[in-house]
Design an enzyme around this catalytic site. Sequence first.
Site, short mmCIF file in Angstrom:
data_model
loop_
_atom_site.label_atom_id
_atom_site.label_comp_id
_atom_site.label_asym_id
_atom_site.label_seq_id
_atom_site.Cartn_x
_atom_site.Cartn_y
_atom_site.Cartn_z
N SER A 1 -12.51 6.38 2.70
CA SER A 1 -11.05 7.05 2.01
C SER A 1 -11.64 7.73 0.83
CB SER A 1 -10.08 6.17 1.79
OG SER A 1 -9.21 6.52 1.00
N HIS B 1 0.77 -1.12 -0.07
CA HIS B 1 -0.05 -0.05 0.01
C HIS B 1 0.83 1.29 -0.02
CE1 HIS B 1 -3.29 2.40 0.09
NE2 HIS B 1 -4.24 1.68 0.96
N TYR C 1 -14.54 5.60 8.78
CA TYR C 1 -13.51 6.14 8.07
C TYR C 1 -13.90 5.69 6.48
CZ TYR C 1 -8.78 6.48 6.53
OH TYR C 1 -7.51 7.07 5.64
N THR D 1 -4.81 10.79 -0.27
CA THR D 1 -6.20 10.56 0.44
C THR D 1 -6.63 11.48 1.41
OG1 THR D 1 -5.56 9.25 1.83
CG2 THR D 1 -6.04 7.97 -0.28
#
Length: 779
Positions: free
Chosen positions: A588, A470, A586, A599
């Site tokens: 994104s 990531h 959350y 982001t």
Amino acid sequence: MAEAHQAVGFRPSLTSDAGEVELGVPVLQEIYLSGLRSWKRHLSRFWNDFLTGVFPASPLSWLFLFSAIQLACFLQLDPSLGLMEKIKESLPDWGGQHHRLRGVLAAALFASCLWGALIFTLHVALRLLLSYHGWLLEPHGAMSSPTKTWLALVRIFSGRHPMLFSYQRSLPRQPVPSVQDTVRKYLESVRPVLSDKDFDWTAGLAQEFLKLQASLLQWYLQLKSWWASNYVSDWWEEFVYLRSRNSLMVNSNYYMMDFLYVTPTPVQAARAGNAVHALLLYRHRLDRQEILPTLLMGMRPLCSAQYEKIFNTTRIPGVHRDHIRHLRDSRHVAVFHRGRFFRVGTHSQSRLLSPRALEQQFQRILDDPSPACPHEEHLAALTAAPRDTWAQVRRSLKTQAQEALEAVEGAAFFVSLDSEPAGLTREDPAASLDAYAHALLAGQGHDRWFDKSFSLIVFSNGKLGLSVEHSWADCPITGHMWEFTLATECFQLGYSADGHCKGHPDPLLPQPQRLHWDLPDKIHLSISLALRAAKTLSGNIDCHVFPFSHFGKNFIKRCHLSSDSFIQTTLQLAHFRDRGQFCLTYESTMTRLFLEGRTETVRSCTREARDFVRAMEDKEKTDAQCLALFRLAVDKHQALLKAAMSGQGVDRHLFALYVVSQFLHLQSPFLDQVHSEQWQLATSQIPVQQIHLFDVHNYPDYVSSGGGFGPADDHGYGVSYMFMGDDVITFHISSKKSSTRTDSHRLGQRIQDALLDVAALFPEGQRLKRRVLGEEDSG
């Protein structure tokens, strides 16, 4: 070691003069071709960088300007107002016969200076235009006069035929929001999840922060925003990803799935050959910047910086901090099969191997009966270990097995040829999809090289998938590449009637190179411990994937609502029914409207969403009342989403303020409180970006089913979703089996029920729900 072994193999052929002569010709030819390829790459990159730098102008515009100046001089006009004469005087005097040449050089220099000034003006004008975000904040379907004027000006200044990085110099920098606005928005976001007492305490900390530390920390951020390309993205990569010491597996990586209902061929080697070839075609287009930049509304460009590290990239573990290693080029892939590692070249001479030749190489690996060496089979489990542990072991590994390690870390990407099938089965569709997701996210803990930018996973029945690291980029970048790969390998490259790649094998290709690891004894225990920890982590993940086919994007559009906001608000209802409470959520979203943006977080649990959920659980509330509250919640989510995309979010600003406070050794109870929060519901939508590559109307099954990620909290959920065509939504849910509060399958059922209940608030949805319930009763 692998290279030493190959050198021994060649030595006998060098014992005679005839042998030396015979080998000399191809060696010199390869050296010549290698140099030629290198120079071509450098020239190609120089030319592409030049074209990118002058965009939206072009070299032809310089030629036009120079010709116009020459014409004016021929007509005895001076468009430079005397500047060309001064330039001519400053040039060396080569004699009378070269007077005309000096005039041409002076005109060329003046044209170049004028051209550069015009390019700079175009860059500044386009950057100012792209800094306007009023279009984003306007209601869907409505466009004001300023926005129409803005669109016309952007169209004029944007130029034609942009390359991938053409707009980079014109993108605005991400603004630093007002600290007062950020704190206000933060307090508003936590109000639904805090008691009155806890909220008053948090509000007191916020006021103290605004009085004592906020202005100083904000000043440093403003300074950085003027100096750096982006005030937060490099710190986000550094502190969130590279300094994290946790295992990459489950905690950081994510996965992407193949077509849900279709497998183009059951031949494993053939699917691998086409997929690898398609990925390398994408890399070729990427190197030449032939991939078009992503444009919102067909006009507003997004930052393309993250594309640079898709290939030839590895995250190298370090003590305290990792670093990203990116190579300019790599002409091989690393392959793992049954505990053995191979190096497979991707080019022959100067050309990319055909899909059939790649299939041949992968089939050779599948047919190779040689066993794995002791501890080699589980070596990759080290990449799933905590980063400090892996960094220390890697030092020894680099000393003892440098060639093999370099072959893996220096590969274009990693390929895992799994020995088990995967994907949707008719016998047990739910369990098979869950197992498919789990295999992509974690595998067996030792069959993925988690440090690579991505690993292509090819199962024994031909099913594909990606496991993605990531830190180097976010999901939309990988998704763009994956869409191209699936469409190219299936529709353009295709397969023969017997399931093999089209074309013919190449019998002259050398065998794939087996990598040999000289593993010292002290590494054996580390591998065993890493494998045990990886299996424990893998076994603790509960994955659940299901396609929701009762309605999709078409129905939501007919309700005149945002698809993403519809799902996010519905998720609040489903989660409340699952846990009986509200939690920080959350979602994104991207900030690639800005240079090097990554982001931002949308805090989806709002007061409006809370009021809607409570109304849905109150039997005294009518459908009309619930629908009105639902629309308010959707509108609020849309406002938050647009604010986050335009650089006015909450979390990245607070994160950057926190980093500055740590650098300055300033204690802020408020910032400490903010960054101790737990996200018990982490969500993300995976967008379809290149819908033109797929014929969703005639072939609705030929669309990727999205992907997923692990939960952000030990007692939380990770939920991703993707709109497959117009009438299907695929959900990916993850949680920890060790938690008694979560159950991925239970939440999945809550989501399906909540979607039907929300749809029933609309007249068309009521008929839909009755039909679904009738089918369930009859079943």
